[in-house]
Design an enzyme around this catalytic site. Structure first.
Site: not given
Length: 663
Positions: A16, A170-171, A531, A535, A537
């Protein structure tokens, strides 16, 4: 002797990758391909993922940091220069703006005289998990599903070898999902998408649609459980596609998946141990022939420290190649057929996942479960339990809470142990973008954008006007704002409730400290968790907010993608005692400095600021010089200690303010 006449073909080897500029990323891709990588997996930067041009105010500090900036077809040409797209299998990790990036990819392929029916690859295009974990959504759920539906219908007709959606669990695991939640939430997402496409009609063979849906999963070091999870995925997908959608052709019911493993488990402490973690996790998705991944991309050993260098990526590619070419793994049939242990675990996972799927169905399906905050709340709770188990030493992580004594690693000493993106990259990208705008035909751009708006409003398929926009030089931000005008924007539920939990295990001491400091302050200690930037995440911010809430603090947390202005305004309006900023995209220096500067200008410089993220030691020094009270990185896993630090910082700041006032 093996029991197969012919050795199995290896999976597609990927890393990736993407950073700084399209030209630099192209150079990296060609180097990796020359080293034996067999497919590409493109990482896009956050402005590209969220539909902004590189010069938009919200893109400040984010350009080229976590991926490659693609603002128009010129960037896409540079990204794939000298890479023959008719012979490439390309994964585009893109979601909210997937239709646009696919339009650019198709347009560049046509410039290479590559017919659409020769293109092979995948657009991730899983917007539901963006609402739950990664945060790069733009539009509300209904129009987002419409965009996915349009892409599926278009690619079924025009790009028969392309996977228009990669259901991405995945996440979900990165956000704390258990194996059962990963199974159930991913399958619920796939069902929601397929139901949407089926209801739209216009497909002669619905099995062809089902057969092009792929998955992208995660695997941890608990590789026996993870392998069983993959076998459960295979069985459940076969059952759902046969029973719910009546797909009779076995090939169309195959569970086809790619994988990246174990990023959640990578540690900043003793990072060399991550090599073993990555290898063990890889076994989970390669050992079982009947549930083997079609494509594997591995993280690098140092991703908990920062951006990997080309050498680090090469090391990960070599791991795959040794497993595929030096071992005899591909010589044999499935190693686990007939194992009662494996069969029992697979059945346990399937039963639990079907129960959870039934619950989501009773809530109204995946979209309803997203909108009411159910799925996000479940992930936050699971991640909280995981972190607390590590804190209490109930879950061992080598080098973190056990066997912590270590020699100094030669891999992490000296200069250039991780790659950094030069500050001038953003200015150079903006200069190229401005030159692009000046050189294009503005009338053609305006006409193409109007056609795009018309299609968005009247229900036409979004792909043909998007391709037309790509070819005349429309930019990513222009495409994004055209659809924002038609669809609006969205803020997903945070999953962080306001009510503290009743279970106080491990919290009594810190709760007592919160009570003591709150009495000293004259009111309940108030902590703003913010935040800034693009981003998405949010796992770290969510867990800090949850722990502060459970410790008895009054917490302000409004989710992702806040501007520095909004954070400072919330701090002033809420009369908070401390501000915590969470940034994992590498944009910490400009964004934190902006917040601190604005707080000073607003007369809030007496409110301490603490910062968490993937922050190199030299940047920690710079942040503290800028006025940040404390910096935390992934090695700081003890949340109660962080809470204690924040209380001490607030107490010291209050005492200092009183002393200044008395003078």
């Amino acid at each position: 002797m093996s029991d197969q006449a012919h050795r199995d073909k290896p999976w597609i080897f990927r890393t990736y990758a993407g950073h700084s500029t399209a030209a630099a990323s192209n150079e990296l891709y060609r180097k990796n391909l020359s080293k034996g990588q067999t497919g590409l997996s493109v990482a896009f930067d956050l402005p590209t993922q969220t539909g902004y041009d590189s010069d938009h105010p919200l893109a400040k500090g984010e350009v080229g940091k976590v991926g490659v900036p693609i603002s128009h077809i010129g960037d896409m040409r540079a990204l794939f220069d000298a890479i023959p797209l008719d012979r490439m299998n390309t994964s585009l990790t893109i979601n909210a703006t997937a239709a646009w990036l696919l339009a650019l990819y198709i347009s560049v392929a046509e410039e290479q005289s590559v017919p659409r029916d020769k293109l092979q690859g995948t657009t991730q295009n899983d917007i539901i998990k963006e609402y739950l974990s990664r945060g790069t959504y733009v539009f509300p759920p209904a129009p987002s599903m419409r965009l996915i539906k349009d892409m599926i219908l278009f690619t079924t007709r025009e790009l028969p070898k392309w996977n228009p959606m990669n259901v991405c669990s995945y996440h979900l695991q990165e956000a704390g999902a258990t194996p059962v939640q990963e199974l159930a939430f991913a399958l619920a997402t796939a069902v929601a998408v397929l139901d949407t496409v089926k209801a739209a009609g216009g497909v002669n063979d619905f099995g062809e649609v089902v057969g092009r849906i792929s998955f992208f999963v995660n695997a941890s070091t608990r590789f026996i459980t993870e392998m069983c999870k993959m076998r459960a995925f295979v069985d459940l997908w076969d059952q759902i596609t046969r029973e719910r959608y009546g797909v009779t052709e076995a090939k169309q019911r195959l569970f086809r998946y790619g994988v990246q493993v174990n990023s959640l488990g990578l540690t900043e402490q003793q990072p060399e141990n991550n090599v073993y973690r990555i290898l063990l996790s890889t076994l989970a998705v390669t050992l079982s022939r009947d549930a083997r991944a079609r494509a594997v991309q591995l993280p690098t050993w140092n991703e908990a420290l920062g951006l990997p260098r080309p050498w680090d990526q090469q090391w990960s590619i070599r791991m795959q190649q040794i497993l595929a070419y030096e071992t005899d793994l591909l010589d044999y049939g499935d190693l686990f057929d007939g194992s009662p242990v494996i069969a029992k675990k697979v059945e346990e996972l399937k039963r639990a996942a079907l129960d959870e799927l039934g619950h989501i169905d009773r809530l109204g399906g995946a979209i309803a479960a997203v909108e009411m905050g159910y799925m996000k709340g479940q992930l936050v709770a699971s991640n909280t339990a995981r972190l607390e188990a590590i804190e209490r030493n109930e879950q061992t992580v080598i080098g973190v809470n056990r066997f912590v004594e270590t020699e100094v690693s030669p891999l992490t000493t000296g200069e250039d142990t991780i790659m950094t993106v030069a500050p001038e990259v953003e200015a150079e990208q903006i200069a190229r973008l401005n030159a692009w705008r000046q050189a294009r035909d503005e009338k053609a751009v305006a006409s193409a954008l109007q056609d795009l708006r018309d299609a968005a409003r009247n229900g036409g398929n979004i792909m043909p006007p998007s391709i037309a926009c790509a070819k005349v030089g429309v930019t990513t931000g222009e495409w994004g704002f055209a659809l924002r005008g038609a669809f609006g924007e969205y803020r997903a539920p945070t999953g962080v409730g306001r009510a503290a939990r009743n279970d106080t295990t491990g919290l009594d001491d810190i709760r007592a400290e919160v009570d003591r400091v709150s009495k000293k302050l004259g009111r309940r200690m108030k902590f703003l968790v913010g935040k800034p930037g693009l981003d998405g995440h949010s796992n770290g911010a969510e867990q800090i907010a949850v722990r502060a809430r459970d410790a008895g603090m009054d917490v302000v947390y409004d989710g992702i993608r806040l501007t520095p202005e909004a954070i400072v305004a919330a701090a002033a309006e809420g009369r908070v005692h401390a501000v915590g900023l969470s940034i994992l995209s590498g944009s910490h220096l400009p964004l934190v400095r902006d917040v601190v500067t604005r707080m000073r200008a607003a007369g809030l410089d007496d409110i301490p600021v603490v910062v968490g993220g993937i922050i190199p030691p030299e940047d920690e020094i710079a942040l503290k010089k800028a006025g940040v009270a404390a910096v935390y990185t992934p090695k700081d896993f003890e949340l109660n200690r962080i809470m204690g630090d924040v209380l001490r910082i607030v107490e010291d700041s209050t005492e200092a303010a009183k002393a200044d006032a008395a003078e």
